[in-house]
Motif scaffolding. Structure first.
Motif, PDB file in Angstrom:
ATOM      1  N   GLU A 184      60.972 -98.375  -1.349  1.00  0.00           N
ATOM      2  CA  GLU A 184      60.058 -98.589  -2.470  1.00  0.00           C
ATOM      3  C   GLU A 184      60.764 -99.198  -3.685  1.00  0.00           C
ATOM      4  OE1 GLU A 184      57.031 -94.791  -1.925  1.00  0.00           O
ATOM      5  OE2 GLU A 184      58.949 -94.478  -2.958  1.00  0.00           O
ATOM      6  N   THR A 185      62.014 -99.613  -3.494  1.00  0.00           N
ATOM      7  CA  THR A 185      62.862 -99.981  -4.628  1.00  0.00           C
ATOM      8  C   THR A 185      63.526-101.330  -4.435  1.00  0.00           C
ATOM      9  OG1 THR A 185      63.335 -97.612  -4.895  1.00  0.00           O
ATOM     10  CG2 THR A 185      64.751 -99.167  -6.088  1.00  0.00           C
ATOM     11  N   VAL A 186      63.542-102.136  -5.497  1.00  0.00           N
ATOM     12  CA  VAL A 186      64.333-103.365  -5.481  1.00  0.00           C
ATOM     13  C   VAL A 186      65.532-103.174  -6.397  1.00  0.00           C
ATOM     14  CG1 VAL A 186      62.325-104.828  -5.022  1.00  0.00           C
ATOM     15  CG2 VAL A 186      63.084-104.504  -7.375  1.00  0.00           C
ATOM     16  N   TYR A 187      66.585-103.908  -6.085  1.00  0.00           N
ATOM     17  CA  TYR A 187      67.785-103.861  -6.912  1.00  0.00           C
ATOM     18  C   TYR A 187      68.152-105.276  -7.320  1.00  0.00           C
ATOM     19  CZ  TYR A 187      72.353-102.847  -8.762  1.00  0.00           C
ATOM     20  OH  TYR A 187      73.417-102.728  -9.610  1.00  0.00           O
ATOM     21  N   VAL A 188      68.336-105.488  -8.612  1.00  0.00           N
ATOM     22  CA  VAL A 188      68.635-106.811  -9.165  1.00  0.00           C
ATOM     23  C   VAL A 188      70.068-106.835  -9.685  1.00  0.00           C
ATOM     24  CG1 VAL A 188      67.925-108.602 -10.782  1.00  0.00           C
ATOM     25  CG2 VAL A 188      66.219-106.987  -9.891  1.00  0.00           C
ATOM     26  N   GLY A 189      70.868-107.759  -9.188  1.00  0.00           N
ATOM     27  CA  GLY A 189      72.242-107.874  -9.657  1.00  0.00           C
ATOM     28  C   GLY A 189      72.792-109.259  -9.414  1.00  0.00           C
ATOM     29  N   ASP A 190      73.966-109.551  -9.990  1.00  0.00           N
ATOM     30  CA  ASP A 190      74.519-110.906  -9.937  1.00  0.00           C
ATOM     31  C   ASP A 190      75.631-111.087  -8.921  1.00  0.00           C
ATOM     32  OD1 ASP A 190      77.309-111.086 -12.030  1.00  0.00           O
ATOM     33  OD2 ASP A 190      76.156-109.246 -11.764  1.00  0.00           O
ATOM     34  N   VAL A 233      58.825-108.982  -6.548  1.00  0.00           N
ATOM     35  CA  VAL A 233      58.298-107.650  -6.272  1.00  0.00           C
ATOM     36  C   VAL A 233      56.927-107.754  -5.604  1.00  0.00           C
ATOM     37  CG1 VAL A 233      57.367-105.569  -7.366  1.00  0.00           C
ATOM     38  CG2 VAL A 233      59.617-106.451  -8.049  1.00  0.00           C
ATOM     39  N   ASP A 234      56.075-108.640  -6.110  1.00  0.00           N
ATOM     40  CA  ASP A 234      54.746-108.814  -5.531  1.00  0.00           C
ATOM     41  C   ASP A 234      54.833-109.303  -4.081  1.00  0.00           C
ATOM     42  OD1 ASP A 234      53.551-108.020  -7.881  1.00  0.00           O
ATOM     43  OD2 ASP A 234      53.233-110.052  -8.619  1.00  0.00           O
ATOM     44  N   GLU A 235      55.753-110.219  -3.823  1.00  0.00           N
ATOM     45  CA  GLU A 235      55.925-110.742  -2.467  1.00  0.00           C
ATOM     46  C   GLU A 235      56.393-109.649  -1.506  1.00  0.00           C
ATOM     47  OE1 GLU A 235      58.533-114.047  -2.570  1.00  0.00           O
ATOM     48  OE2 GLU A 235      57.225-115.284  -3.824  1.00  0.00           O
ATOM     49  N   ILE A 236      57.352-108.838  -1.965  1.00  0.00           N
ATOM     50  CA  ILE A 236      57.848-107.755  -1.114  1.00  0.00           C
ATOM     51  C   ILE A 236      56.748-106.737  -0.866  1.00  0.00           C
ATOM     52  CG2 ILE A 236      59.504-105.845  -0.965  1.00  0.00           C
ATOM     53  CD1 ILE A 236      61.424-107.587  -2.633  1.00  0.00           C
ATOM     54  N   SER A 237      56.004-106.397  -1.897  1.00  0.00           N
ATOM     55  CA  SER A 237      54.922-105.418  -1.759  1.00  0.00           C
ATOM     56  C   SER A 237      53.844-105.920  -0.789  1.00  0.00           C
ATOM     57  CB  SER A 237      54.295-105.105  -3.125  1.00  0.00           C
ATOM     58  OG  SER A 237      55.217-104.423  -3.958  1.00  0.00           O
ATOM     59  N   ALA A 238      53.652-107.244  -0.799  1.00  0.00           N
ATOM     60  CA  ALA A 238      52.631-107.835   0.077  1.00  0.00           C
ATOM     61  C   ALA A 238      53.165-108.059   1.492  1.00  0.00           C
ATOM     62  CB  ALA A 238      52.137-109.145  -0.503  1.00  0.00           C
ATOM     63  N   GLY A 239      54.450-107.754   1.685  1.00  0.00           N
ATOM     64  CA  GLY A 239      55.053-107.928   3.007  1.00  0.00           C
ATOM     65  C   GLY A 239      55.528-109.320   3.265  1.00  0.00           C
ATOM     66  N   GLY A 240      55.690-110.122   2.158  1.00  0.00           N
ATOM     67  CA  GLY A 240      56.115-111.518   2.303  1.00  0.00           C
ATOM     68  C   GLY A 240      57.614-111.664   2.360  1.00  0.00           C
TER      69      GLY A 240
END
Length: 240
Positions: A184-190, A233-240
């Motif tokens: 349920e979690t995304v992680y943003v880093g460089d 986030v929207d793409e991941i939630s939609a299964g894209g």
């Protein structure tokens, strides 16, 4: 469905305020020498420097304040190797420690232009937000000074919890703080190694932020700005 966004701190939410010449001026003052312009180039790549010598544990040496200080002192000593070849190593390391303390001051950092607006947009959606970063215990006052903590549900600094990226323990600790599941979690880093591979190893969805647009194609979504994160986030939630 994504319920939470975790962020790296340095070069993701905040960046150093000083330009490279100011850093070299600081080091020259500490060492009591002049540093010619031809020696005032960019510092070596941090990740490449430590991974090439210590393997996966190169950036994992950030698991305590003492380890963090040693990490950067040795790095700056390496960066100064051609600038002050005749000075005792102890003096060079002392200059590196002084620079480490300089960077512990909140005034030496600034948010990226879109940071606050992007965090506010995610907060407006009701997403849990937290910072998970390889940093010393000075991270919290830095983020607080720049009004980032008001938009965060928690801040996890590796030196405080005793675990650093890319090891999965720091991410699992953060999931417990957020009371969300990894999927349920995304992680943003460089950093691809520390952030993408590290968070994926703990089951999170990684997003690489590549502001300069120089990253090669990778096996994860890439954004140029924090304002693009919610679209992913929207793409991941939609299964894209």
């Amino acid at each position: 469905m994504i319920r939470a966004i975790f962020y790296d701190a340095g070069h993701t939410l905040v960046r150093p305020r000083a330009e490279i010449d100011e850093v070299w001026d600081f080091l020259a003052h500490q060492l009591g020498i002049s540093i010619a312009q031809e020696h005032r180039g960019a510092f070596p790549d941090v990740a490449a420097f430590f991974y090439s010598r210590l393997g996966e544990d190169g950036l994992g040496s950030y698991a305590s304040d003492r380890a963090a200080r040693t990490f950067w002192t040795e790095y700056y000593a390496f960066a100064l190797r051609d600038v002050a070849p005749d000075l005792p190593l102890a003096e060079i390391r002392s200059a590196g420690e002084a620079l480490y303390d300089w960077y512990a001051e909140p005034a030496q950092w600034q948010p990226f232009p879109e940071t606050i607006a992007a965090l506010e947009a995610a907060r407006a959606r009701g997403l849990v937000q937290g910072v998970v970063s390889d940093w010393g215990s000075d991270l919290l006052p830095i983020l607080h000074a720049h009004e980032i903590t008001r938009l965060m549900d928690f801040v996890v600094a590796s030196a405080v919890v005793g675990s650093s990226k890319p090891h999965r323990e720091i991410f699992l600790y953060a999931l417990g703080r957020a009371n969300v599941r990894a999927e349920e979690t995304v992680y943003v880093g460089d950093s691809y190694l520390a952030d993408v591979l590290g968070s994926r190893g703990a089951g999170l969805h990684p997003i690489l932020i590549d502001r300069a647009g120089k990253a090669p194609p990778i096996d994860a979504p890439v954004v140029r700005s924090l304002t693009e994160v919610l679209g992913v986030v929207d793409e991941i939630s939609a299964g894209g």
